[in-house]
Design an enzyme around this catalytic site. Structure first.
Site, short mmCIF file in Angstrom:
data_model
loop_
_atom_site.label_atom_id
_atom_site.label_comp_id
_atom_site.label_asym_id
_atom_site.label_seq_id
_atom_site.Cartn_x
_atom_site.Cartn_y
_atom_site.Cartn_z
N GLY A 1 0.80 -1.23 0.00
CA GLY A 1 0.00 0.00 0.00
C GLY A 1 0.83 1.27 0.00
O GLY A 1 0.32 2.34 0.34
N SER B 1 4.16 -0.77 -5.95
CA SER B 1 3.63 -1.83 -6.81
C SER B 1 3.99 -3.24 -6.37
O SER B 1 4.52 -4.04 -7.14
CB SER B 1 4.04 -1.58 -8.26
OG SER B 1 3.05 -2.15 -9.06
N ASP C 1 3.40 -0.38 -14.22
CA ASP C 1 3.87 -1.26 -13.15
C ASP C 1 4.38 -2.60 -13.69
O ASP C 1 5.45 -3.07 -13.32
CB ASP C 1 2.75 -1.50 -12.13
CG ASP C 1 2.20 -0.20 -11.58
OD1 ASP C 1 2.89 0.83 -11.70
OD2 ASP C 1 1.07 -0.21 -11.05
C1 GLA Z 1 -0.44 3.59 -10.26
C2 GLA Z 1 -0.88 2.77 -11.46
C3 GLA Z 1 0.02 3.06 -12.66
C4 GLA Z 1 0.14 4.55 -12.94
C5 GLA Z 1 0.49 5.30 -11.64
C6 GLA Z 1 0.45 6.80 -11.80
O1 GLA Z 1 0.80 3.17 -9.81
O2 GLA Z 1 -0.85 1.40 -11.15
O3 GLA Z 1 -0.47 2.37 -13.80
O4 GLA Z 1 -1.05 5.05 -13.51
O5 GLA Z 1 -0.41 4.97 -10.59
O6 GLA Z 1 1.42 7.24 -12.71
#
Ligand code: GLA
Length: 413
Positions: free
Chosen positions: A132, A136, A195
């Site tokens: 969180g 990622s 990500d």
């Molecule tokens: C999150 C999403 C990504 C991207 C970012 C912002 O991490 O998973 O795909 O959109 O926000 O840049």
């Protein structure tokens, strides 16, 4: 076995192996491993068809396991002490917000991409990406699980291409898109490609650049010596799926719908395809909020372009300044920063060794990412921790990371 430069990675693997023998008995045959990521430039540009830069980091997820007779799968998540059991021939969705949605989603999407999985399996998942926090952990879970399935030979047809890496990056980009499809359609989170791309394409001491519209990418050296990537966790957290992310996405789509009658594009117009000149000529089509969001996305694409040039010419200081400008644009125009993240950035700006910093990922909470002169990273961390605690009363958690290789999988003897 692929070499790991990181003792933390090796100990994660050892712990996963021992959790496997406790849970299933005996030894696993196969490993998948994948890093988390930081977003270096290109905030909320990915789903707008724009440009992003990221780095895979030395915090990640490992999956260890082996084939099983029959068509059943059993996955034990050691971080949670929970087991998920399902048939690989009838994969339904578990409750929203659970880790099992991600692992089942990978099986579902990979089967759709390459054909039904060849066998059932039992596996243990263990990770050390802070949850969180905007690093990622979810893409790291997806990519490690996919590589586990590929390395175990459970994925038909495409697996030899992906596994050997002989045909270069093209199949990896297909895998990234497959994992994004899983997150969008199975998990139900409408994120972009950033990500999954970062977790799969990482390289030690390199930044990664991606054009999300054309799917062109480049790996760029971060310098020699490479700066430390210092992640400062504000210890405030917000789930990606809890509304704000989708709201911003919808605001961007509204901007596009104000222009699509004038700029027809086969396959659909995306915000990044509209030039700034065009936007300004027709500025009156947008309300003040739309203008701010558009200004952020288009200026952010521009910063990524300049960031790529800066790293190509070895100018890490210029790259750092672009990161700081990116944070200001997220804060003022995209409005996805927070009091805590702004305080963390201010603390970083006056700390020793600071090169540049910004919020990382969705925003509103979670982490900032900073490039810091490698030999001053400890002093930097201490100064930020002290100043942030003084300003907010919260103790930040600080991770000194380096850019790491992307996901991989292998079999153990
Ligand atoms: C999150 C999403 C990504 C991207 C970012 C912002 O991490 O998973 O795909 O959109 O926000 O840049």
């Amino acid at each position: 076995m692929p070499a790991s430069n990181s003792p933390a990675r090796d100990s994660l693997l050892d712990r996963a192996r021992s959790a496997f023998s406790d849970r299933y008995g005996g030894a696993p045959s196969t490993v998948g491993r994948a890093p988390g990521r930081v977003e270096l430039l290109g905030n909320h540009t990915d789903y707008n068809g724009g440009l992003v830069m990221a780095a895979a980091i030395d915090r990640g997820t490992v999956v260890v396991g082996r084939r099983r007779e029959g068509r059943d799968a059993s996955v034990f998540a050691a971080n949670y002490g929970e087991t998920d059991e399902f048939s690989i021939d009838a994969i339904d969705r578990p409750e929203a917000g659970t880790w099992a949605r991600y692992t089942r989603g990978v099986c579902w999407a990979v089967s759709g991409w390459a054909g039904p999985l060849r066998s059932g399996f039992e596996a243990v998942v263990l990770g050390d990406v802070p949850l969180g926090a905007g690093l990622s952990s979810s893409a790291s879970l997806q990519a490690s699980f996919a590589w586990f399935l590929i390395a175990m030979g459970a994925v038909p047809d495409e697996s030899p291409r992906v596994y050997s890496g002989e045909s270069g990056d093209a199949p990896l980009m297909e895998l990234a898109q497959t994992l994004r499809h899983s997150e969008n359609e199975f998990v139900g989170v409408g994120s972009g490609l950033l990500d999954q791309f970062s977790s799969l394409f990482g390289r030690a001491d390199h930044a990664l650049a991606l054009d999300c519209w054309r799917l062109a990418h480049e790996r760029l050296p971060l310098g020699d010596p490479a700066p430390a990537i210092v992640v400062c966790d504000s210890k405030t957290s917000r789930r990606l799926a809890d509304g704000m992310y989708d709201r911003r996405r919808a605001e961007c789509e509204r901007i596009v719908s104000a222009y699509c009658d004038r700029i027809p594009v086969e396959g659909g117009l995306l915000l990044s395809m509209i030039s700034r000149e065009w936007l300004e000529v027709e500025w009156k089509r947008l309300d003040p909020v739309g203008r701010k969001r558009a200004r952020h996305v288009l200026s952010e694409n521009d910063r990524v372009r300049r960031g790529i040039e800066a790293l190509r010419s070895g100018d890490v200081a210029a790259f750092g300044r672009l990161m700081s400008a990116s944070h200001a644009s997220s804060r003022d125009d995209f409005e996805n920063s927070s009091e805590a993240l702004d305080r963390l950035i201010e603390a970083a700006e006056s700390a020793p060794g600071f090169i540049g910093g910004k919020l990382s990922g969705a925003g509103w909470a979670g982490c900032t990412v900073n490039l810091v002169e490698a030999d001053r990273a400890d002093d930097f961390a201490e100064a930020v921790r002290a100043r942030y605690a003084q300003d907010t009363g919260i103790t930040a958690e600080i991770h000194i990371c380096r850019a790491e290789a992307g996901a991989s999988g292998w079999t153990m003897q």
